[in-house]
Design an enzyme around this catalytic site. Structure first.
Site, PDB file in Angstrom:
ATOM      1  N   CYS A  97     -10.723 -12.583 -10.494  1.00 61.13           N
ATOM      2  CA  CYS A  97      -9.740 -13.282 -11.220  1.00 61.13           C
ATOM      3  C   CYS A  97     -10.745 -14.717 -11.265  1.00 61.13           C
ATOM      4  CB  CYS A  97      -8.902 -13.628  -9.644  1.00 61.13           C
ATOM      5  SG  CYS A  97     -10.175 -14.160  -8.206  1.00 61.13           S
ATOM      6  N   TYR A 146       0.708   0.927  -4.856  1.00 56.83           N
ATOM      7  CA  TYR A 146      -1.222  -0.454  -4.874  1.00 56.83           C
ATOM      8  C   TYR A 146      -2.034   0.189  -4.337  1.00 56.83           C
ATOM      9  CZ  TYR A 146       3.251  -2.981  -7.008  1.00 56.83           C
ATOM     10  OH  TYR A 146       4.748  -3.176  -7.507  1.00 56.83           O
ATOM     11  N   TRP A 200       1.620  -1.757   0.026  1.00 58.31           N
ATOM     12  CA  TRP A 200       0.442  -0.053   0.077  1.00 58.31           C
ATOM     13  C   TRP A 200       1.311   1.561  -0.253  1.00 58.31           C
ATOM     14  CZ3 TRP A 200      -5.171   1.649  -0.886  1.00 58.31           C
ATOM     15  CH2 TRP A 200      -5.115   3.048   0.391  1.00 58.31           C
TER      16      TRP A 200
END
Length: 244
Positions: free
Chosen positions: A239, A209, A205
């Site tokens: 995903c 990201y 983080w």
């Protein structure tokens, strides 16, 4: 809100299942996250499981559910391509929160997959979907079956992407109840919860990201990018675990 019959709901077409759960979802929207977890444990069938990718905000749902249901199995589908920081974060949270971690992996190793199929993540949407089926979907289906799960908790939030914007608190996916206790939380609420309970964001983080998955399909956020563009080269957001 009364108890729900999973078998009866599974016999309905998807649209009818959504309608059948609409009244319950309207009531669940009025509850806070802890109340939603407590309601699910009182009214939905066990066994209960919690899934986590140990991503940026993972500590929130892990702490929230585990403090109400200690020793709940926590399912991680490990692709073998997670960041080193993620593996260390998994160890840290498992120790700190005393998690009952259950790790599931593909039946083929990462090296074997590359030998057979090449780098699937470089083969467009079709390749990415095949990669996700092998490394995410099949291991999760196996986990739900082996753990006899009937109620599955997850930490998705509507704010994370357009594909999640209209998700309800309660749904049926893969034949089990799926509960999203923090679905309506914003980033500020996440931050406040972490601060209140002495928890941390994922280590990446601080490096820019917003979302973290596999090393080969995760990018740092840059000005002008939507959060979903930081995953899978912007080709898709999910995903596969939370689709269908």
């Amino acid at each position: 809100m009364s108890k729900l019959d999973l078998n009866a709901l599974n016999e309905l077409p998807k649209v009818d299942r959504i309608l059948a759960l609409a009244e319950t979802n309207a009531e669940l929207e009025k509850l806070d996250a802890e109340g939603r977890v407590a309601w699910a444990l009182d009214n939905l069938p066990g066994e209960y499981v919690l899934s986590s990718s140990f991503g940026i905000q993972a500590a929130v749902s892990l702490h929230l559910v585990n403090q109400i249901r200690p020793d709940i199995p926590v399912i991680l589908t490990d692709t073998g391509y997670l960041f080193p920081e993620t593996y260390r974060f998994i160890d840290e949270l498992t120790d700190k929160l005393k998690l009952n971690l259950k790790v599931y992996r593909a039946t083929e190793s990462a090296a074997w997959q590359e030998a057979r199929y090449g780098k699937l993540w470089e083969q467009g949407v079709e390749g990415i979907e095949k990669y996700n089926d092998i490394n995410k979907v099949e291991p999760m289906n196996r986990a739900l079956k082996e753990l006899n799960a009937q109620t599955w908790f997850a930490g998705l939030r509507r704010e994370q992407s357009g594909s999640r914007a209209n998700l309800p608190v309660l749904a049926i996916q893969r034949g089990v109840f799926k509960v999203l206790p923090i679905i309506d939380w914003d980033n500020r609420t996440i931050y406040q919860y972490l601060q209140k309970h002495g928890l941390k964001y994922h280590p990446l983080w601080d490096e820019g990201y917003l979302s973290v998955g596999d090393t080969h399909t995760t990018r740092k956020w840059e000005p002008g990018m939507a959060e979903e563009e930081t995953r899978f080269f912007g080709l898709k957001r999910e995903c596969g675990l939370h689709e269908g």
